[in-house]
Design an enzyme around this catalytic site. Structure first.
Site, short mmCIF file in Angstrom:
data_model
loop_
_atom_site.label_atom_id
_atom_site.label_comp_id
_atom_site.label_asym_id
_atom_site.label_seq_id
_atom_site.Cartn_x
_atom_site.Cartn_y
_atom_site.Cartn_z
CG PHE A 1 -60.65 -1.20 13.40
CD1 PHE A 1 -59.69 -1.80 14.18
CD2 PHE A 1 -60.69 -1.52 12.03
CE1 PHE A 1 -58.78 -2.70 13.65
CE2 PHE A 1 -59.79 -2.43 11.49
CZ PHE A 1 -58.83 -3.03 12.31
CG HIS B 1 -54.14 -10.77 20.42
ND1 HIS B 1 -54.03 -10.34 19.12
CD2 HIS B 1 -52.89 -11.17 20.79
CE1 HIS B 1 -52.76 -10.43 18.74
NE2 HIS B 1 -52.06 -10.94 19.73
CE LYS C 1 -58.86 -9.07 21.54
NZ LYS C 1 -59.27 -8.45 20.26
CD GLU D 1 -48.43 -10.86 19.67
OE1 GLU D 1 -49.18 -11.71 20.17
OE2 GLU D 1 -48.64 -10.32 18.56
CE1 TYR E 1 -54.50 -6.12 18.69
CE2 TYR E 1 -55.07 -4.81 20.61
CZ TYR E 1 -55.14 -6.01 19.91
OH TYR E 1 -55.85 -7.08 20.41
CG ASN F 1 -61.91 -10.33 18.42
OD1 ASN F 1 -61.38 -9.93 19.47
ND2 ASN F 1 -61.28 -10.30 17.26
CB THR G 1 -60.72 -11.23 12.69
OG1 THR G 1 -59.41 -11.75 12.51
CG2 THR G 1 -60.65 -9.89 13.40
P1 CMP Z 1 -57.19 -9.13 17.43
O1 CMP Z 1 -57.00 -10.53 17.03
O2 CMP Z 1 -56.87 -8.74 18.84
O3 CMP Z 1 -56.35 -8.20 16.43
C1 CMP Z 1 -56.73 -6.92 16.06
C2 CMP Z 1 -58.07 -6.53 16.61
O4 CMP Z 1 -58.69 -5.44 15.94
C3 CMP Z 1 -59.06 -7.67 16.37
O5 CMP Z 1 -58.74 -8.75 17.20
C4 CMP Z 1 -60.36 -6.97 16.68
O6 CMP Z 1 -60.58 -6.82 18.08
C5 CMP Z 1 -60.09 -5.58 16.08
N1 CMP Z 1 -60.68 -5.43 14.73
C6 CMP Z 1 -60.28 -6.04 13.59
N2 CMP Z 1 -61.04 -5.64 12.53
C7 CMP Z 1 -61.94 -4.74 13.06
C8 CMP Z 1 -63.00 -3.96 12.49
N3 CMP Z 1 -63.26 -4.03 11.18
N4 CMP Z 1 -63.71 -3.16 13.31
C9 CMP Z 1 -63.43 -3.08 14.64
N5 CMP Z 1 -62.44 -3.79 15.23
C10 CMP Z 1 -61.71 -4.61 14.46
#
Ligand code: CMP
Length: 144
Positions: free
Chosen positions: A59, A117, A11, A128, A51, A114, A93
């Site tokens: 979020f 992905h 990311k 994907e 997404y 984070n 996550t």
């Molecule tokens: P990813 O694995 O890319 O899949 C969905 C993304 O949503 C996740 O990583 C985070 O970047 C984001 N995400 C998931 N839960 C939350 C949350 N509670 N608040 C903000 N971002 C979130």
């Protein structure tokens, strides 16, 4: 155990912090093979498609902003059980809950930032890979 391919996005926050080599290195050291690699910027439309299953989450807009704000690195990784192996290396996550030793546990501190992905199933990995690499990788036989 089947040889399979998985898909990851390194990311924007990881690219900004110059952590691409660190992150790809962890997958390579584990023994996974890089079968596709691309630096790009994800458009808002593509981010919303990727997404879409989070569309109703509070979020969602923050997530779209976070994934489109700068360049990302897309990768296809191959190996035995690569989908679950990669998710184990990436960690939970929420970086606060991710175990030390995992990418998120070691390198991230708060959602949505984070770092990586990772596809959550072999079927979604295929979708994907097709979404982000298109004809340039789809149909490439595993192990080639
Ligand atoms: P990813 O694995 O890319 O899949 C969905 C993304 O949503 C996740 O990583 C985070 O970047 C984001 N995400 C998931 N839960 C939350 C949350 N509670 N608040 C903000 N971002 C979130």
């Amino acid at each position: 155990m089947a040889v399979e391919q998985t898909f990851i996005i390194i990311k924007p926050e990881a690219v900004e912090r110059r952590l691409v080599g660190e992150i790809l290195g962890r997958f390579e050291r584990k023994g996974l093979e890089i079968k596709g690699l691309r630096v790009t910027k994800i458009s808002e439309d593509l981010a919303k498609e990727h997404y879409a299953h989070h569309e109703n989450k509070p979020f969602f807009s923050q997530l779209i902003e976070a994934i489109t704000r700068g360049p990302v690195v897309l990768a296809v990784l191959e190996g035995n059980d690569s989908v679950s192996q990669v998710r184990t290396l990436v960690g939970a996550t929420d970086p606060v809950k991710a175990a030390p030793g995992t990418i998120r546990g070691d390198l991230a501190v708060r959602l949505p930032y984070n770092m990586v992905h990772a596809a959550d199933s072999p079927a979604n990995a295929l979708i994907e890979i097709e979404r982000f690499f298109g004809s340039c990788l789809s149909g490439m036989p595993k192990g080639s």
